[in-house]
Design a protein around this motif. Structure first.
Motif, PDB file in Angstrom:
ATOM      1  N   GLU A  22      57.918  34.986  47.831  1.00  0.00           N
ATOM      2  CA  GLU A  22      59.314  34.614  47.651  1.00  0.00           C
ATOM      3  C   GLU A  22      60.063  35.214  48.840  1.00  0.00           C
ATOM      4  O   GLU A  22      60.199  36.430  48.951  1.00  0.00           O
ATOM      5  CB  GLU A  22      59.827  35.198  46.329  1.00  0.00           C
ATOM      6  N   LEU A  23      60.510  34.347  49.737  1.00  0.00           N
ATOM      7  CA  LEU A  23      61.144  34.839  50.964  1.00  0.00           C
ATOM      8  C   LEU A  23      62.621  35.111  50.715  1.00  0.00           C
ATOM      9  O   LEU A  23      63.329  34.283  50.145  1.00  0.00           O
ATOM     10  CB  LEU A  23      61.013  33.810  52.091  1.00  0.00           C
ATOM     11  N   ARG A  24      63.038  36.264  51.183  1.00  0.00           N
ATOM     12  CA  ARG A  24      64.459  36.620  51.095  1.00  0.00           C
ATOM     13  C   ARG A  24      64.903  36.860  52.537  1.00  0.00           C
ATOM     14  O   ARG A  24      64.724  37.947  53.074  1.00  0.00           O
ATOM     15  CB  ARG A  24      64.579  37.885  50.251  1.00  0.00           C
ATOM     16  N   VAL A  25      65.463  35.829  53.145  1.00  0.00           N
ATOM     17  CA  VAL A  25      65.742  35.876  54.585  1.00  0.00           C
ATOM     18  C   VAL A  25      67.229  36.114  54.845  1.00  0.00           C
ATOM     19  O   VAL A  25      68.084  35.366  54.359  1.00  0.00           O
ATOM     20  CB  VAL A  25      65.310  34.558  55.283  1.00  0.00           C
ATOM     21  N   TRP A  26      67.529  37.148  55.610  1.00  0.00           N
ATOM     22  CA  TRP A  26      68.911  37.422  56.030  1.00  0.00           C
ATOM     23  C   TRP A  26      69.350  36.307  56.974  1.00  0.00           C
ATOM     24  O   TRP A  26      68.693  36.025  57.971  1.00  0.00           O
ATOM     25  CB  TRP A  26      68.967  38.781  56.725  1.00  0.00           C
ATOM     26  N   GLN A  27      70.471  35.665  56.677  1.00  0.00           N
ATOM     27  CA  GLN A  27      70.812  34.428  57.392  1.00  0.00           C
ATOM     28  C   GLN A  27      71.720  34.616  58.607  1.00  0.00           C
ATOM     29  O   GLN A  27      71.844  33.722  59.434  1.00  0.00           O
ATOM     30  CB  GLN A  27      71.471  33.426  56.428  1.00  0.00           C
ATOM     31  N   ASP A  28      72.378  35.765  58.704  1.00  0.00           N
ATOM     32  CA  ASP A  28      73.345  35.927  59.798  1.00  0.00           C
ATOM     33  C   ASP A  28      72.675  36.158  61.133  1.00  0.00           C
ATOM     34  O   ASP A  28      71.560  36.658  61.196  1.00  0.00           O
ATOM     35  CB  ASP A  28      74.228  37.149  59.533  1.00  0.00           C
ATOM     36  N   GLU A  29      73.410  35.866  62.207  1.00  0.00           N
ATOM     37  CA  GLU A  29      72.929  36.203  63.545  1.00  0.00           C
ATOM     38  C   GLU A  29      72.980  37.717  63.741  1.00  0.00           C
ATOM     39  O   GLU A  29      72.119  38.319  64.369  1.00  0.00           O
ATOM     40  CB  GLU A  29      73.800  35.511  64.601  1.00  0.00           C
ATOM     41  N   LEU A  30      74.009  38.334  63.164  1.00  0.00           N
ATOM     42  CA  LEU A  30      74.127  39.792  63.261  1.00  0.00           C
ATOM     43  C   LEU A  30      73.258  40.452  62.203  1.00  0.00           C
ATOM     44  O   LEU A  30      73.053  39.901  61.126  1.00  0.00           O
ATOM     45  CB  LEU A  30      75.591  40.203  63.085  1.00  0.00           C
ATOM     46  N   PRO A  31      72.722  41.625  62.517  1.00  0.00           N
ATOM     47  CA  PRO A  31      71.828  42.287  61.568  1.00  0.00           C
ATOM     48  C   PRO A  31      72.550  42.725  60.306  1.00  0.00           C
ATOM     49  O   PRO A  31      73.760  42.929  60.317  1.00  0.00           O
ATOM     50  CB  PRO A  31      71.336  43.511  62.348  1.00  0.00           C
TER      51      PRO A  31
END
Ligand code: GLV
Ligand code: GLV
Length: 321
Positions: A25-34
């Motif tokens: 189950e992928l939980r991917v941070w979507q922003d360009e900034l960390p």
């Protein structure tokens, strides 16, 4: 059975994400900034794997936030100074990185910076863009030759050697300083091992390729810079914290060295009021050593392979601890 959660701290190339989608189950941070540190802890909650970037500090608290499920941390980089390895070891978490694939890519960038500073490429481009090119000038934008010069390399691992190989093609002599390299010479590549003082004093171009650790942290300080040739050019594609930036500013202002090409800075991003930004003898790129389509895709695959192995309690194909 529910799938293990894998926290991914930024959108990485699809080649890697695709390998994980079915199994996790992928939980991917979507922003360009960390994510901020607090957001990182939330992102990591309950994760069995964390796929992170060199700009993410992965320490005790992030590992605590992940909790008892966490098995693997996979860094999307070859350098791993952002991860607390002691904390990972204590919890039996495997840590992986992406060695090898970015060696040639990073060596290319180091050489691109070296040539750009030596031959004043960015300055020349700005000169033309500004409409200042009126005629061929006998003394216009003179720089430095590479041929016959001494290329100094600090840190003689894969990337350092790849830079030495490039130096051979440009008819340079190479000196390297590396506390860990066992060899005294680098055979056909015309390179010899020397001590730190010698590499500082004799190099016309000094390129940094060491990992950041206690020994290399702030190694290029005032004292080191004062030993260098006045005509020397410093290249850093390793980690910003190997160089004391205030001392580098002083060295350039006072003419202790002639120029610098930096792909990494301290801090990152560089402060917008840094005097380095307005020096014509300095070229700065935004930490893009491994940034090619090919390499960033391969790094994503390696990171996914590390995650998959870690989730299955297998040794990682590219394991740090
Ligand atoms: C980039 O700096 C890396 O360590 O991969
Ligand atoms: C990195 O790949 C190095 O060992 O230089």
């Amino acid at each position: 059975m529910s799938k293990p959660i894998v926290a991914v701290t930024r959108i990485i190339p699809e080649t890697g994400l695709a390998m994980l989608r079915d199994r996790c189950e992928l939980r991917v941070w979507q922003d360009e900034l960390p994510p901020s540190y607090a957001e990182l802890c939330v992102l990591a909650e309950g994760a069995a794997g964390i796929l992170c970037l060199l700009s993410d500090r992965i320490d005790d608290s992030v590992m605590d936030a992940a909790g008892s499920n966490i098995k693997v941390i996979s860094n999307y980089a070859v350098g791993y100074d952002n991860i607390d390895l002691t904390a990972a070891r204590r919890r039996n978490i495997r840590v992986g990185n992406t060695p090898g694939v970015l060696t040639e890519t990073t060596a290319d960038l180091a050489f691109a910076l070296l040539l750009s500073v030596a031959r004043r490429i960015a300055e020349g481009h700005a000169y033309v863009q500004a409409g200042r090119w009126k005629t061929w000038g006998p003394e216009l934008l003179r720089g430095y030759d590479l041929s016959g010069k001494t290329l100094g390399i600090i840190g003689f691992g894969r990337i350092g050697k790849a830079v030495a190989r490039r130096g051979t093609g440009f008819n340079m002599r190479t000196l390297f300083y590396s506390p860990s390299a066992e060899q005294e010479t680098f055979g056909e590549f015309n390179a010899s091992k020397v001590d730190l003082d010698t590499v500082l004093k004799e190099s016309d171009f000094l390129s940094l390729h060491c990992p950041l650790n206690e020994a290399s942290m702030y190694m290029i300080n005032r004292e080191a810079l004062m030993k260098m040739k006045k005509t020397a050019i410093l290249i850093n594609t390793a980690r910003g914290k190997v160089v004391v930036h205030d001392d580098l500013v002083e060295a350039l202002e006072k003419g202790w060295i002639a120029g610098a090409g930096l792909d990494v800075t301290d801090p990152e991003p560089i402060n917008s009021d840094s005097p380095l930004l307005s020096m014509s003898s300095v070229i700065i790129t935004p930490h893009v050593g491994s940034a090619t389509y090919e390499t960033r895709s391969r790094m994503a695959v390696m990171c996914a392979e590390n995650i998959l192995a870690g989730l299955e309690d297998r040794p990682l194909p590219y394991q740090v601890v």
